[in-house]
Design a protein around this motif. Sequence first.
Motif, PDB file in Angstrom:
ATOM      1  N   ASN A 126     -23.121   8.011  -8.884  1.00  0.00           N
ATOM      2  CA  ASN A 126     -23.923   7.921  -7.670  1.00  0.00           C
ATOM      3  C   ASN A 126     -24.668   9.246  -7.496  1.00  0.00           C
ATOM      4  O   ASN A 126     -24.085  10.264  -7.131  1.00  0.00           O
ATOM      5  N   ARG A 127     -25.957   9.236  -7.717  1.00  0.00           N
ATOM      6  CA  ARG A 127     -26.740  10.467  -7.670  1.00  0.00           C
ATOM      7  C   ARG A 127     -27.002  10.966  -6.244  1.00  0.00           C
ATOM      8  O   ARG A 127     -27.620  12.003  -6.061  1.00  0.00           O
ATOM      9  N   LYS A 128     -26.504  10.266  -5.250  1.00  0.00           N
ATOM     10  CA  LYS A 128     -26.604  10.734  -3.869  1.00  0.00           C
ATOM     11  C   LYS A 128     -25.389  11.575  -3.483  1.00  0.00           C
ATOM     12  O   LYS A 128     -25.438  12.283  -2.485  1.00  0.00           O
ATOM     13  N   ARG A 129     -24.298  11.457  -4.248  1.00  0.00           N
ATOM     14  CA  ARG A 129     -23.083  12.247  -3.995  1.00  0.00           C
ATOM     15  C   ARG A 129     -22.748  13.038  -5.239  1.00  0.00           C
ATOM     16  O   ARG A 129     -22.592  12.480  -6.323  1.00  0.00           O
ATOM     17  N   TRP A 130     -22.618  14.348  -5.057  1.00  0.00           N
ATOM     18  CA  TRP A 130     -22.336  15.221  -6.192  1.00  0.00           C
ATOM     19  C   TRP A 130     -21.004  15.925  -5.981  1.00  0.00           C
ATOM     20  O   TRP A 130     -20.611  16.213  -4.862  1.00  0.00           O
ATOM     21  N   SER A 131     -20.348  16.210  -7.082  1.00  0.00           N
ATOM     22  CA  SER A 131     -19.078  16.915  -7.050  1.00  0.00           C
ATOM     23  C   SER A 131     -19.178  18.140  -7.947  1.00  0.00           C
ATOM     24  O   SER A 131     -19.901  18.130  -8.940  1.00  0.00           O
ATOM     25  N   THR A 132     -18.467  19.189  -7.581  1.00  0.00           N
ATOM     26  CA  THR A 132     -18.414  20.391  -8.408  1.00  0.00           C
ATOM     27  C   THR A 132     -16.981  20.587  -8.866  1.00  0.00           C
ATOM     28  O   THR A 132     -16.066  20.569  -8.062  1.00  0.00           O
ATOM     29  N   GLN A 133     -16.820  20.751 -10.163  1.00  0.00           N
ATOM     30  CA  GLN A 133     -15.505  21.047 -10.715  1.00  0.00           C
ATOM     31  C   GLN A 133     -15.536  22.478 -11.234  1.00  0.00           C
ATOM     32  O   GLN A 133     -16.441  22.855 -11.979  1.00  0.00           O
ATOM     33  N   TRP A 134     -14.580  23.272 -10.817  1.00  0.00           N
ATOM     34  CA  TRP A 134     -14.495  24.663 -11.233  1.00  0.00           C
ATOM     35  C   TRP A 134     -13.378  24.810 -12.247  1.00  0.00           C
ATOM     36  O   TRP A 134     -12.322  24.218 -12.118  1.00  0.00           O
ATOM     37  N   ALA A 135     -13.623  25.606 -13.212  1.00  0.00           N
ATOM     38  CA  ALA A 135     -12.588  25.943 -14.190  1.00  0.00           C
ATOM     39  C   ALA A 135     -12.727  27.425 -14.474  1.00  0.00           C
ATOM     40  O   ALA A 135     -13.789  28.022 -14.247  1.00  0.00           O
ATOM     41  N   ARG A 136     -11.644  28.010 -14.930  1.00  0.00           N
ATOM     42  CA  ARG A 136     -11.805  29.391 -15.372  1.00  0.00           C
ATOM     43  C   ARG A 136     -12.836  29.381 -16.478  1.00  0.00           C
ATOM     44  O   ARG A 136     -12.785  28.499 -17.340  1.00  0.00           O
ATOM     45  N   PRO A 137     -13.767  30.326 -16.488  1.00  0.00           N
ATOM     46  CA  PRO A 137     -14.705  30.344 -17.610  1.00  0.00           C
ATOM     47  C   PRO A 137     -13.886  30.359 -18.904  1.00  0.00           C
ATOM     48  O   PRO A 137     -13.135  31.280 -19.175  1.00  0.00           O
ATOM     49  N   SER A 138     -14.003  29.279 -19.654  1.00  0.00           N
ATOM     50  CA  SER A 138     -13.091  29.062 -20.773  1.00  0.00           C
ATOM     51  C   SER A 138     -13.396  29.948 -21.964  1.00  0.00           C
ATOM     52  O   SER A 138     -12.493  30.288 -22.714  1.00  0.00           O
ATOM     53  N   GLY A 139     -14.648  30.286 -22.168  1.00  0.00           N
ATOM     54  CA  GLY A 139     -14.991  31.049 -23.343  1.00  0.00           C
ATOM     55  C   GLY A 139     -14.679  30.269 -24.605  1.00  0.00           C
ATOM     56  O   GLY A 139     -14.419  30.848 -25.650  1.00  0.00           O
ATOM     57  N   TRP A 140     -14.706  28.941 -24.505  1.00  0.00           N
ATOM     58  CA  TRP A 140     -14.321  28.112 -25.645  1.00  0.00           C
ATOM     59  C   TRP A 140     -15.179  28.420 -26.849  1.00  0.00           C
ATOM     60  O   TRP A 140     -14.705  28.363 -27.982  1.00  0.00           O
ATOM     61  N   TRP A 141     -16.434  28.783 -26.648  1.00  0.00           N
ATOM     62  CA  TRP A 141     -17.313  29.121 -27.774  1.00  0.00           C
ATOM     63  C   TRP A 141     -17.175  30.592 -28.133  1.00  0.00           C
ATOM     64  O   TRP A 141     -16.898  30.929 -29.281  1.00  0.00           O
ATOM     65  N   SER A 142     -17.368  31.470 -27.156  1.00  0.00           N
ATOM     66  CA  SER A 142     -17.423  32.902 -27.454  1.00  0.00           C
ATOM     67  C   SER A 142     -16.093  33.452 -27.964  1.00  0.00           C
ATOM     68  O   SER A 142     -16.065  34.193 -28.954  1.00  0.00           O
ATOM     69  N   ARG A 143     -15.000  33.108 -27.330  1.00  0.00           N
ATOM     70  CA  ARG A 143     -13.699  33.615 -27.794  1.00  0.00           C
ATOM     71  C   ARG A 143     -13.345  33.082 -29.175  1.00  0.00           C
ATOM     72  O   ARG A 143     -12.818  33.807 -30.018  1.00  0.00           O
ATOM     73  N   THR A 144     -13.613  31.816 -29.387  1.00  0.00           N
ATOM     74  CA  THR A 144     -13.272  31.204 -30.670  1.00  0.00           C
ATOM     75  C   THR A 144     -14.114  31.789 -31.793  1.00  0.00           C
ATOM     76  O   THR A 144     -13.599  32.077 -32.874  1.00  0.00           O
ATOM     77  N   THR A 145     -15.410  31.990 -31.537  1.00  0.00           N
ATOM     78  CA  THR A 145     -16.252  32.560 -32.594  1.00  0.00           C
ATOM     79  C   THR A 145     -15.921  34.027 -32.829  1.00  0.00           C
ATOM     80  O   THR A 145     -15.937  34.481 -33.975  1.00  0.00           O
ATOM     81  N   ASP A 146     -15.608  34.763 -31.772  1.00  0.00           N
ATOM     82  CA  ASP A 146     -15.218  36.166 -31.958  1.00  0.00           C
ATOM     83  C   ASP A 146     -13.987  36.274 -32.850  1.00  0.00           C
ATOM     84  O   ASP A 146     -13.870  37.197 -33.647  1.00  0.00           O
ATOM     85  N   ALA A 147     -13.068  35.319 -32.707  1.00  0.00           N
ATOM     86  CA  ALA A 147     -11.851  35.342 -33.519  1.00  0.00           C
ATOM     87  C   ALA A 147     -12.097  34.822 -34.935  1.00  0.00           C
ATOM     88  O   ALA A 147     -11.465  35.281 -35.882  1.00  0.00           O
ATOM     89  N   GLY A 148     -13.018  33.866 -35.107  1.00  0.00           N
ATOM     90  CA  GLY A 148     -13.196  33.212 -36.402  1.00  0.00           C
ATOM     91  C   GLY A 148     -14.238  33.793 -37.321  1.00  0.00           C
ATOM     92  O   GLY A 148     -14.169  33.616 -38.537  1.00  0.00           O
TER      93      GLY A 148
END
Length: 168
Positions: A126-148
């Motif tokens: 429903n584009r008339k009702r919006w929700s915001t979901q917050w998460a800790r900034p995961s760094g799923w890309w940056s942390r993983t690439t820094d390690a790999g």
Amino acid sequence: MPSSVQVLGTGQLVELSRRMRAAGGPRLRQNMARRIRRAAEPLQADLQRSITGVQLPGSGRKSRGGPSPTTRPLRRTLAGGVRISVRQGASPGARVWMDRGRLPVDVRNMPWVIEAGRVRHPVYGNRKRWSTQWARPSGWWSRTTDAGVPRMRAEVARVLADVRRDLQ
């Protein structure tokens, strides 16, 4: 967030590519490309595992429930967009990247949104009702690439040393 991780264009790769072209060994080139791809595969697998493990908690409000407007699993869909490409031309090397073309149109920016930690979306389509979901900034890309990336670079250097030894 960088959209790709690249190990390419180093002087050693360019020089080795020229020598292999002069030697005329297509099997040698194919072997090198296969080994460079294998060097990048662990990073791709780590990125896919990382995005599928990201937690996106609800907004804290009590949900009334209802069917999802889509049946596709979001995290697995995003994991399918992580790709590897290996080049052997003037700029040889390997690249691990997020292919937006493999993602559905409505989630093309989602990998970067999740990286930042804030996801806004319509409530059950429903584009008339919006929700915001917050998460800790995961760094799923940056942390993983820094390690790999160091592991990937070391493996590519080992492949180059083996190929250079074969050419001599």
